[in-house]
Design a protein around this motif. Structure first.
Motif, PDB file in Angstrom:
ATOM      1  N   GLN A  18     -10.281 -62.999   8.171  1.00 38.62           N
ATOM      2  CA  GLN A  18     -10.242 -64.395   7.738  1.00 38.62           C
ATOM      3  C   GLN A  18      -9.397 -64.484   6.473  1.00 38.62           C
ATOM      4  OE1 GLN A  18     -14.013 -66.130   6.553  1.00 38.62           O
ATOM      5  NE2 GLN A  18     -13.361 -68.064   7.438  1.00 38.62           N
ATOM      6  N   ILE A  19      -8.453 -65.402   6.474  1.00 38.69           N
ATOM      7  CA  ILE A  19      -7.596 -65.586   5.304  1.00 38.69           C
ATOM      8  C   ILE A  19      -8.427 -66.212   4.182  1.00 38.69           C
ATOM      9  CG2 ILE A  19      -5.547 -66.734   4.380  1.00 38.69           C
ATOM     10  CD1 ILE A  19      -4.420 -66.657   7.286  1.00 38.69           C
ATOM     11  N   VAL A  37      -6.482 -61.130   3.424  1.00 32.78           N
ATOM     12  CA  VAL A  37      -7.275 -61.270   4.645  1.00 32.78           C
ATOM     13  C   VAL A  37      -8.527 -60.404   4.548  1.00 32.78           C
ATOM     14  CG1 VAL A  37      -7.239 -61.113   7.167  1.00 32.78           C
ATOM     15  CG2 VAL A  37      -5.114 -61.638   5.934  1.00 32.78           C
ATOM     16  N   GLN A  65      -9.141 -67.639  10.942  1.00 27.26           N
ATOM     17  CA  GLN A  65      -9.224 -66.272  11.452  1.00 27.26           C
ATOM     18  C   GLN A  65      -7.885 -65.892  12.065  1.00 27.26           C
ATOM     19  OE1 GLN A  65     -12.732 -65.918  14.028  1.00 27.26           O
ATOM     20  NE2 GLN A  65     -13.801 -65.047  12.271  1.00 27.26           N
ATOM     21  N   VAL A  86      -0.318 -58.951   9.954  1.00 28.77           N
ATOM     22  CA  VAL A  86      -0.892 -60.122  10.604  1.00 28.77           C
ATOM     23  C   VAL A  86       0.010 -60.441  11.795  1.00 28.77           C
ATOM     24  CG1 VAL A  86      -1.426 -62.569  10.325  1.00 28.77           C
ATOM     25  CG2 VAL A  86      -1.924 -60.966   8.473  1.00 28.77           C
TER      26      VAL A  86
END
Length: 112
Positions: A18-19, A37, A65, A86
């Motif tokens: 999750q950022i 993250v 997410q 990412v």
């Protein structure tokens, strides 16, 4: 296309995170953000450079997410030590669209 084995694929640690923070990466050669993250208690928070500025704003990324590779070696990108990758896909305009789960899952969940 090169064929890989199941064992090759199984070694790639694709995890959900999750950022928790996103900021403009001012020193990047191409427009990018620095993403922080959270991959859960086992892995923790990792930083990544992401060239996703065409479709996303930093404030809108918080809480989202994403799917990231967490077992690549760290990579120096300008002044940033990137600690994960990412993932995303290029759309028809060559803009990166984030790879995301379509429903919430626990942080750190491994692609299975």
């Amino acid at each position: 296309m090169t064929t890989i084995t199941w064992d090759d694929f199984a070694r790639v640690e694709l995890r959900v995170g999750q950022i928790v923070r996103a900021e403009v990466f001012a020193e990047a050669r191409k427009p990018a953000y620095i993403l922080h993250v959270d991959f859960g208690p086992e892995i923790g928070i990792r930083k990544s450079s992401a060239q996703i500025t065409a479709l996303y704003r930093p404030e809108a990324l918080i809480g989202r997410q994403v799917v990231g590779v967490v077992n690549f070696p760290k990579k120096q990108i300008g002044p940033l030590m990137s600690e994960c990758l990412v993932t995303g896909f290029y759309n028809e305009n060559n803009e990166v669209v984030l790879c995301v789960p379509d429903r919430p899952v626990p942080l750190g969940a491994k692609l299975g």
